[in-house]
Design a protein around this motif. Structure first.
Motif, PDB file in Angstrom:
ATOM      1  N   LEU A 245      -6.109  -9.577  -7.410  1.00 31.94           N
ATOM      2  CA  LEU A 245      -5.995 -11.025  -7.593  1.00 31.94           C
ATOM      3  C   LEU A 245      -5.093 -11.388  -8.771  1.00 31.94           C
ATOM      4  O   LEU A 245      -4.685 -12.550  -8.897  1.00 31.94           O
ATOM      5  CB  LEU A 245      -7.379 -11.641  -7.797  1.00 31.94           C
ATOM      6  N   LEU A 246      -4.800 -10.418  -9.638  1.00 30.35           N
ATOM      7  CA  LEU A 246      -3.916 -10.706 -10.771  1.00 30.35           C
ATOM      8  C   LEU A 246      -2.542 -11.164 -10.277  1.00 30.35           C
ATOM      9  O   LEU A 246      -1.795 -11.813 -11.008  1.00 30.35           O
ATOM     10  CB  LEU A 246      -3.782  -9.474 -11.666  1.00 30.35           C
ATOM     11  N   ASP A 247      -2.204 -10.840  -9.027  1.00 28.61           N
ATOM     12  CA  ASP A 247      -0.933 -11.296  -8.455  1.00 28.61           C
ATOM     13  C   ASP A 247      -1.065 -12.648  -7.754  1.00 28.61           C
ATOM     14  O   ASP A 247      -0.068 -13.189  -7.275  1.00 28.61           O
ATOM     15  CB  ASP A 247      -0.421 -10.271  -7.422  1.00 28.61           C
ATOM     16  N   SER A 248      -2.269 -13.161  -7.666  1.00 30.81           N
ATOM     17  CA  SER A 248      -2.470 -14.401  -6.908  1.00 30.81           C
ATOM     18  C   SER A 248      -2.043 -15.610  -7.720  1.00 30.81           C
ATOM     19  O   SER A 248      -2.424 -15.757  -8.882  1.00 30.81           O
ATOM     20  CB  SER A 248      -3.943 -14.528  -6.519  1.00 30.81           C
TER      21      SER A 248
ATOM     22  N   SER B 102      -6.441 -13.974   2.241  1.00 26.70           N
ATOM     23  CA  SER B 102      -6.124 -12.578   1.907  1.00 26.70           C
ATOM     24  C   SER B 102      -7.366 -11.689   1.840  1.00 26.70           C
ATOM     25  O   SER B 102      -7.256 -10.512   1.522  1.00 26.70           O
ATOM     26  CB  SER B 102      -5.328 -12.518   0.602  1.00 26.70           C
ATOM     27  N   PHE B 103      -8.516 -12.257   2.143  1.00 23.85           N
ATOM     28  CA  PHE B 103      -9.713 -11.413   2.218  1.00 23.85           C
ATOM     29  C   PHE B 103     -10.134 -11.245   3.668  1.00 23.85           C
ATOM     30  O   PHE B 103     -10.161 -12.227   4.423  1.00 23.85           O
ATOM     31  CB  PHE B 103     -10.857 -12.044   1.426  1.00 23.85           C
ATOM     32  N   PRO B 104     -10.468 -10.027   4.078  1.00 24.07           N
ATOM     33  CA  PRO B 104     -10.861  -9.827   5.480  1.00 24.07           C
ATOM     34  C   PRO B 104     -12.186 -10.527   5.804  1.00 24.07           C
ATOM     35  O   PRO B 104     -13.036 -10.715   4.930  1.00 24.07           O
ATOM     36  CB  PRO B 104     -10.992  -8.309   5.604  1.00 24.07           C
ATOM     37  N   GLU B 105     -12.339 -10.873   7.062  1.00 23.78           N
ATOM     38  CA  GLU B 105     -13.515 -11.623   7.506  1.00 23.78           C
ATOM     39  C   GLU B 105     -14.824 -10.874   7.259  1.00 23.78           C
ATOM     40  O   GLU B 105     -15.833 -11.473   6.905  1.00 23.78           O
ATOM     41  CB  GLU B 105     -13.400 -11.964   9.001  1.00 23.78           C
ATOM     42  N   ASP B 106     -14.800  -9.544   7.456  1.00 26.03           N
ATOM     43  CA  ASP B 106     -16.062  -8.810   7.298  1.00 26.03           C
ATOM     44  C   ASP B 106     -16.532  -8.819   5.841  1.00 26.03           C
ATOM     45  O   ASP B 106     -17.731  -8.850   5.564  1.00 26.03           O
ATOM     46  CB  ASP B 106     -15.977  -7.388   7.877  1.00 26.03           C
ATOM     47  N   SER B 107     -15.564  -8.835   4.904  1.00 21.12           N
ATOM     48  CA  SER B 107     -15.966  -8.910   3.496  1.00 21.12           C
ATOM     49  C   SER B 107     -16.569 -10.284   3.204  1.00 21.12           C
ATOM     50  O   SER B 107     -17.548 -10.403   2.462  1.00 21.12           O
ATOM     51  CB  SER B 107     -14.776  -8.619   2.576  1.00 21.12           C
TER      52      SER B 107
END
Lengths: 485, 558
Positions: free
Chosen positions: B156-159, A161-166
């Motif tokens: 992230l609180l929803d993760s 859920s985190f983009p690659e560039d980040s």
């Protein structure tokens, strides 16, 4: 309790004070009261021992007993304090800091009263005293927070859920940290790769004027950098004490730092009739007058201005630099609002760039420190205490002294350094997060119609007041280049 | 360019200097060179304007041109600087900070050389100079990082991959922040709910002795708090200048702060023969001597000791408090190593707790500030710059002054405050994360205890090295015998003998430790400080190398 018995004997025998220094505020009655309370204390202590034996319930009882007795006894036996308004550091006492001063304390009191249900002609206190964007509801820049979260908890580097560039940014920052952890001390000057990113940012900003990472010092917010440079600069006594020229109106960090460092504040006035412009003739007047009573050595410029919001023209900056060159003044350029220029007629010019463009006589000689921060701009990350300073023409020996001084405080907060990295190294076109980043950052910087309305309303509200503390243009989501009465 | 023409005329007409102050270092030749370079600059500028028009490629060319010309011209026209060693703040010049001093600079140089492929008798530099746990490979406490990550990026609180207790902590912290963002300034004293958690922690730690959140100030690491309190305390001039009593050996933050504040350093010596214990008779000697030349007003205690690692007994703390009460001294208790006690005979007692237990005459009068930090203990979160101080019996007006002073720097980093919150409010039995937390915490502390013992034992097997038990903290501070021939060699190099020793150690083994002279030691005795943070296997190698080096050193200078 043997010691107390001896003490009691001694005190009773003496006439109340055992000699200079050893009992500075000693008086016979105080001494006698001491003995009484020592006896009381002995009893009290025995009681406490019993209570601790009886466990947690006992402790609770002891707590309230102690609290009650503390109040009672403090009335009886409290001696004069060692640290009082009279005995404290007089320079610290002289410090004033209006942004969080009496009016803010009063605001806190009023808030408490409102919570208690006390009726006022308003229902909430709007804290427009400080440029605290997030507290006013501005949303953080997603990308910045993603990168800092990834650095904080690197397990997330595996999260889809985190983009690659980040992730790429986070990996690079962590690579620069000891043990790949934000929890390691960094070099006192800051993480190397972040200083490189800052230098690259400055080169881009200044149209190619070279910037050297060795001249970049990451700081705990801009305040820390300004304070540190001023601290190194201040010297001399009497008429040769260092004078620091500051604009009036100024951001009170300057006057506070000057007080604390026991330097001499030299005021130059901005021209309110002329959009708070800086006039070199006024600088010259101020300087010449100051020479009679101090050694004016530093010239501080705030551009864009705080609290005045003016943006200096290129011509004005050239004049200032020439003046500093001519008069041998060390330049401090507070440029923390460099991204906050809204007026279409205005453009931000960095002192560094103008200095370079004025040619070698200037850029090889004028000593300059300029400051930036994560707290303002479009990101408004005040709480991270991120910032940097760039120094130009600093004597190599002074650089050594600077690093030494910074090293005593070990390093700036590394999470703040990471935030600074994203400010200077945001997503670029073609990167996955670029669109979102632009979307996040546009509403902050664009003056929408409603912002104009709000701004006009504020200006009207201030028409008949003299609220110099307010700096709406810097703090709230409805930022704008505005002049306040 | 009108201005320059006028200037040129003026300068040519004048004899080089226009008057006092306006051109302090002006000389005729400098002025003439200025004019020449102004002309050159005009040309240069025109060229630059053209180049900017031609876009990026032009800029690159301008850059190299500017760099080249900068070098050339700076040789010709550079004036004397405004800010020099002579003109700078003399108090800042006087500051020394050995932990990041010359030996560390040298270590940096050697690292660069290694990267360039220059051959050395070792392949890496081991930085045992500073208590930087994560840099030595210690893993962060998972729960702490989870909470800070949640606060940083609340999506992230929803993760589902974060435990509920970490989310609960994060929500509570965010609730205390302006508009629930770590990016808002906090109150200068720190986030309210975190100060409440700190107070609750102190009450638990001290067996129920009450702690008031209003007495808690969150700080940018403990250093910031110590510095701030010292700053408020220092006053007077000449013989009435404030004296600050510090242990010798000390942590050099103290001597550095004292220099910077132009206060008077008053040394009291810890008793090396007696496991670095503090002796009140020595405090009294030191105080009485100091009264002749300053106004000793502050007594600093480091417990557990840095660099000495001793843990003070309850009796010792009572004696110190009584002494401070008797002599009207403001007490500073540096207790950042409160979780780092290894010796089974020792226990940490907080000054606050002992003060309360000594009864109302003491707890209503003795002014005390005590300090804690996120950087040490089992968490080792140095980079977050989290910390707090608790003040007792501070005059209400001084509290106002303190908040005012803190407010100039706005607030401590809020992410560091969040980290501090988890240090004082970790998972408790019954919570989801408790098991993992306690496993991680105990693993770090057991490991440190093992390394403390290992280090003491190994050092004491080396002839010419004596090491007191490492009861607590994170360092060994062994005494080293330096032969007189080596002392002469050091003199020839204009170095303190222990600096000479440590430099040689660094150059021959790659191990970076801090010479005892940076902390202070009795005249004629020599020490170094080394952290025990490297992983056990590495620490063993380090200790073996030190042993071999020392034996060889003794032979070389026999």
């Amino acid at each position: 309790m043997h010691r107390f018995a001896v003490l009691a004997k001694q005190t009773a025998a003496s006439s109340g004070c055992k000699g200079p220094g050893s009992c500075r505020n000693g008086r016979r009655d105080v001494a006698l009261r001491c003995i009484a309370s020592l006896a009381a204390e002995k009893q009290h202590r025995q009681r406490f021992t019993q209570l601790t034996r009886s466990g947690r319930e006992g402790l609770v009882r002891w707590n309230s007993a102690a609290k009650a007795s503390a109040v009672k006894i403090s009335e009886k036996t409290s001696r004069e304090k060692i640290l009082t308004l009279e005995s404290m550091n007089p320079q610290v006492k002289a410090v004033e800091y209006a942004v969080r001063g009496p009016i803010v304390l009063k605001a806190g009191e009023i808030e408490k009263e409102l919570r208690k249900g006390i009726k006022k002609p308003f229902t909430e206190v709007i804290k427009a005293n400080i440029g605290d964007a997030h507290a006013m509801g501005q949303q953080p820049i997603t990308f910045l927070r993603q990168v800092v979260a990834l650095c904080t908890y690197p397990n997330l580097l595996d999260s889809p859920s985190f983009p690659e560039d980040s992730k790429k940014r986070a990996r690079r920052i962590l690579q620069g940290c000891g043990g790949n952890s934000l929890g390691s001390y960094s070099a006192s000057q800051g993480v190397n790769c972040i200083r490189e990113d800052v230098a690259a940012y400055i080169e881009r900003r200044d149209g190619g004027v070279p910037a050297d990472p060795d001249n970049i010092y990451l700081t705990t917010g801009a305040s820390d950098g300004i304070f540190t440079i001023l601290k190194i600069l201040v010297s001399g006594g009497g008429k040769s004490r260092t004078g620091v020229m500051i604009p009036i109106p100024q951001y009170p960090l300057y006057s506070a730092a000057i007080s604390e460092l026991d330097a001499i504040q030299v005021n130059y006035y901005l021209d309110e009739e002329n959009c708070w412009a800086l006039d070199v003739n006024e600088l010259r007047r101020s300087l010449n007058e100051a020479k009679a009573y101090c050694n004016p050595k530093v010239l501080c410029i705030i551009n864009p201005g705080n609290p005045t919001g003016q943006v200096q023209s290129r011509k004005c900056i050239e004049d200032v630099i020439h003046f500093a060159w001519e008069e041998q003044l060390f330049l401090l350029a507070d440029e923390v609002y460099q991204d906050n220029v809204y007026s279409e007629e205005c453009q931000f010019h960095s002192f560094k760039k103008v200095l370079y463009e004025m040619g070698p006589e200037y850029y090889n000689n004028v000593e300059l420190a300029s400051f930036h921060s994560t707290s303002k701009g479009y990101m408004g990350e005040c709480g991270y205490r991120g910032g940097y300073m760039e120094v130009i023409n600093l004597h190599p020996e002074i650089k050594g002294q600077l690093v030494k001084l910074l090293s005593v405080r070990l390093c700036p907060p590394v999470s703040g350094q990471a935030a600074m990295d994203i400010v200077v190294n945001p997503p670029v076109p073609g990167e996955e997060s670029y669109k979102q980043f632009i979307k996040d950052h546009q509403p902050t910087l664009t003056m929408t119609e409603s912002h104009h309305h709000l701004k006009n309303a504020i200006e009207r509200a201030f028409e008949r007041s003299f609220a110099v503390l307010f700096q709406m243009d810097k703090c709230s989501p409805h930022k704008g280049y505005s002049r306040h009465p």
